[in-house]
Design an enzyme around this catalytic site. Structure first.
Site, PDB file in Angstrom:
ATOM      1  N   ARG A  36       3.233   0.605  22.498  1.00 16.30           N
ATOM      2  CA  ARG A  36       3.413   0.445  20.998  1.00 16.30           C
ATOM      3  C   ARG A  36       1.954   0.312  20.328  1.00 16.30           C
ATOM      4  O   ARG A  36       1.411  -0.429  20.744  1.00 16.30           O
ATOM      5  CB  ARG A  36       4.280  -0.891  20.697  1.00 16.30           C
ATOM      6  CG  ARG A  36       5.716  -0.977  21.084  1.00 16.30           C
ATOM      7  CD  ARG A  36       6.441  -0.067  20.536  1.00 16.30           C
ATOM      8  NE  ARG A  36       7.900  -0.355  21.094  1.00 16.30           N
ATOM      9  CZ  ARG A  36       8.615   0.383  21.715  1.00 16.30           C
ATOM     10  NH1 ARG A  36       8.129   1.669  22.091  1.00 16.30           N
ATOM     11  NH2 ARG A  36       9.881   0.210  22.043  1.00 16.30           N
ATOM     12  N   GLU A  37       1.840   1.188  19.530  1.00 11.85           N
ATOM     13  CA  GLU A  37       0.605   1.316  18.691  1.00 11.85           C
ATOM     14  C   GLU A  37       0.784   0.612  17.426  1.00 11.85           C
ATOM     15  O   GLU A  37       1.581   0.824  16.764  1.00 11.85           O
ATOM     16  CB  GLU A  37       0.216   2.720  18.414  1.00 11.85           C
ATOM     17  CG  GLU A  37       0.190   3.578  19.689  1.00 11.85           C
ATOM     18  CD  GLU A  37      -0.095   5.162  19.223  1.00 11.85           C
ATOM     19  OE1 GLU A  37       0.064   5.536  17.992  1.00 11.85           O
ATOM     20  OE2 GLU A  37      -0.519   6.027  20.129  1.00 11.85           O
ATOM     21  N   ARG A  63      -7.032   7.205  -4.367  1.00  7.34           N
ATOM     22  CA  ARG A  63      -6.546   6.814  -2.950  1.00  7.34           C
ATOM     23  C   ARG A  63      -6.869   7.653  -2.114  1.00  7.34           C
ATOM     24  O   ARG A  63      -6.123   8.631  -1.915  1.00  7.34           O
ATOM     25  CB  ARG A  63      -5.367   6.270  -2.972  1.00  7.34           C
ATOM     26  CG  ARG A  63      -5.026   4.903  -3.666  1.00  7.34           C
ATOM     27  CD  ARG A  63      -5.743   4.041  -3.303  1.00  7.34           C
ATOM     28  NE  ARG A  63      -5.006   2.706  -3.961  1.00  7.34           N
ATOM     29  CZ  ARG A  63      -5.662   1.742  -3.400  1.00  7.34           C
ATOM     30  NH1 ARG A  63      -6.690   1.203  -2.485  1.00  7.34           N
ATOM     31  NH2 ARG A  63      -4.972   0.333  -3.936  1.00  7.34           N
ATOM     32  N   GLU A  91      -7.395 -11.264  -7.583  1.00  6.73           N
ATOM     33  CA  GLU A  91      -7.007  -9.763  -7.716  1.00  6.73           C
ATOM     34  C   GLU A  91      -6.727  -9.342  -9.006  1.00  6.73           C
ATOM     35  O   GLU A  91      -7.154  -8.265  -9.645  1.00  6.73           O
ATOM     36  CB  GLU A  91      -6.354  -9.247  -6.697  1.00  6.73           C
ATOM     37  CG  GLU A  91      -6.751  -9.076  -5.504  1.00  6.73           C
ATOM     38  CD  GLU A  91      -7.981  -8.362  -4.920  1.00  6.73           C
ATOM     39  OE1 GLU A  91      -7.943  -7.214  -5.688  1.00  6.73           O
ATOM     40  OE2 GLU A  91      -8.498  -8.440  -4.125  1.00  6.73           O
ATOM     41  N   GLU A  95      -9.542  -6.899 -11.076  1.00  5.67           N
ATOM     42  CA  GLU A  95      -9.169  -5.418 -11.320  1.00  5.67           C
ATOM     43  C   GLU A  95      -8.640  -5.134 -12.526  1.00  5.67           C
ATOM     44  O   GLU A  95      -9.100  -4.082 -13.319  1.00  5.67           O
ATOM     45  CB  GLU A  95      -7.785  -5.041 -10.506  1.00  5.67           C
ATOM     46  CG  GLU A  95      -8.204  -4.875  -8.974  1.00  5.67           C
ATOM     47  CD  GLU A  95      -7.251  -4.393  -8.174  1.00  5.67           C
ATOM     48  OE1 GLU A  95      -6.099  -3.848  -8.542  1.00  5.67           O
ATOM     49  OE2 GLU A  95      -7.423  -4.415  -6.741  1.00  5.67           O
ATOM     50  N   PRO A 113       6.730  -1.611   9.217  1.00  6.37           N
ATOM     51  CA  PRO A 113       7.051  -2.467  10.555  1.00  6.37           C
ATOM     52  C   PRO A 113       7.207  -1.518  11.677  1.00  6.37           C
ATOM     53  O   PRO A 113       7.325  -2.236  12.876  1.00  6.37           O
ATOM     54  CB  PRO A 113       8.328  -3.291  10.249  1.00  6.37           C
ATOM     55  CG  PRO A 113       9.023  -2.827   9.162  1.00  6.37           C
ATOM     56  CD  PRO A 113       7.908  -1.916   8.220  1.00  6.37           C
ATOM     57  N   GLY A 114       7.447  -0.426  11.711  1.00  4.84           N
ATOM     58  CA  GLY A 114       7.420   0.473  12.622  1.00  4.84           C
ATOM     59  C   GLY A 114       5.984   0.914  13.549  1.00  4.84           C
ATOM     60  O   GLY A 114       6.167   0.734  14.735  1.00  4.84           O
ATOM     61  N   GLU A 137     -17.334  -3.252  -5.755  1.00  2.00           N
ATOM     62  CA  GLU A 137     -18.510  -2.001  -6.175  1.00  2.00           C
ATOM     63  C   GLU A 137     -17.698  -0.710  -5.799  1.00  2.00           C
ATOM     64  O   GLU A 137     -18.435   0.351  -6.024  1.00  2.00           O
ATOM     65  CB  GLU A 137     -19.652  -2.229  -5.656  1.00  2.00           C
ATOM     66  CG  GLU A 137     -19.741  -2.583  -3.974  1.00  2.00           C
ATOM     67  CD  GLU A 137     -21.148  -2.660  -3.194  1.00  2.00           C
ATOM     68  OE1 GLU A 137     -21.368  -2.199  -2.078  1.00  2.00           O
ATOM     69  OE2 GLU A 137     -21.879  -3.729  -3.761  1.00  2.00           O
TER      70      GLU A 137
END
Length: 179
Positions: A36-37, A63, A91, A95, A113-114, A137
């Site tokens: 499992r990774e 993004r 936050e 922001e 959750p996988g 920054e």
């Protein structure tokens, strides 16, 4: 029938500023083995700020992982030993510049959750007071105000694509549409 997997070995592959990655060898219920990774994340918050005239405050930012400019609720990573609601207040101000004395937790959920243990806590912020934004920054952020109807339309036409933002807006809409 048991579905749980027993961790037999845990190998750290990467340790970073935001995430860590490990590979676990697990024993399956049928006594077979698999790998499992797993991406470890400290957790995050998202805030749905609502102005006195019932506008939702969103942030627009580029993004890199998706090579796109997204419209999102203000959000950020929880710092070590930081309570989620404190992170939400921090936050929000960083922001957007807005402050509030109180936030109300709406829900929390696992993002993916996988392969990750990341959990996001979603808060509602009202009774906002304007201030000065102070983003990190490496953040370039524009603040946008939309009515709930405009936000719902942007979800419907695919202009809001961020999962935490969609979940927060739909939750707010479902909780408050009859008030």
């Amino acid at each position: 029938m048991t579905m749980e997997e027993k961790t037999m070995k845990c190998e750290r592959v990467y340790e970073g500023r935001i995430i860590n990655v490990r590979v676990d060898t697990v024993e399956l219920p049928d006594k077979k083995y698999s790998k499992r990774e797993i991406v470890e994340h400290p957790g995050a918050v998202g805030i749905i700020p609502i102005t006195s005239d019932k506008k939702i405050i969103l942030v627009k930012q580029f993004r890199k992982p998706v090579e796109d400019i997204l419209l999102e609720i203000p959000a950020g990573k929880i710092e070590p030993k930081e309570e989620p609601y404190i992170c939400a207040l921090r936050e929000l101000e960083e922001e957007t510049g807005f402050k509030t004395d109180t936030v109300e937790k709406l829900l929390e959920f696992y993002t993916t959750p996988g392969f990750s243990n990341e959990i996001i806590h979603i808060y509602l912020a009202e009774n906002l007071k304007e201030g000065i934004a102070n983003p990190d920054e490496d953040e370039n952020i524009d603040v946008v105000e939309l009515s709930i109807e405009e936000a719902m339309e942007k979800i419907n036409i695919g202009e809001i694509k961020d999962a935490k933002t969609i979940i927060a807006i739909l939750t707010y809409f479902n909780l408050y549409k009859y008030k």
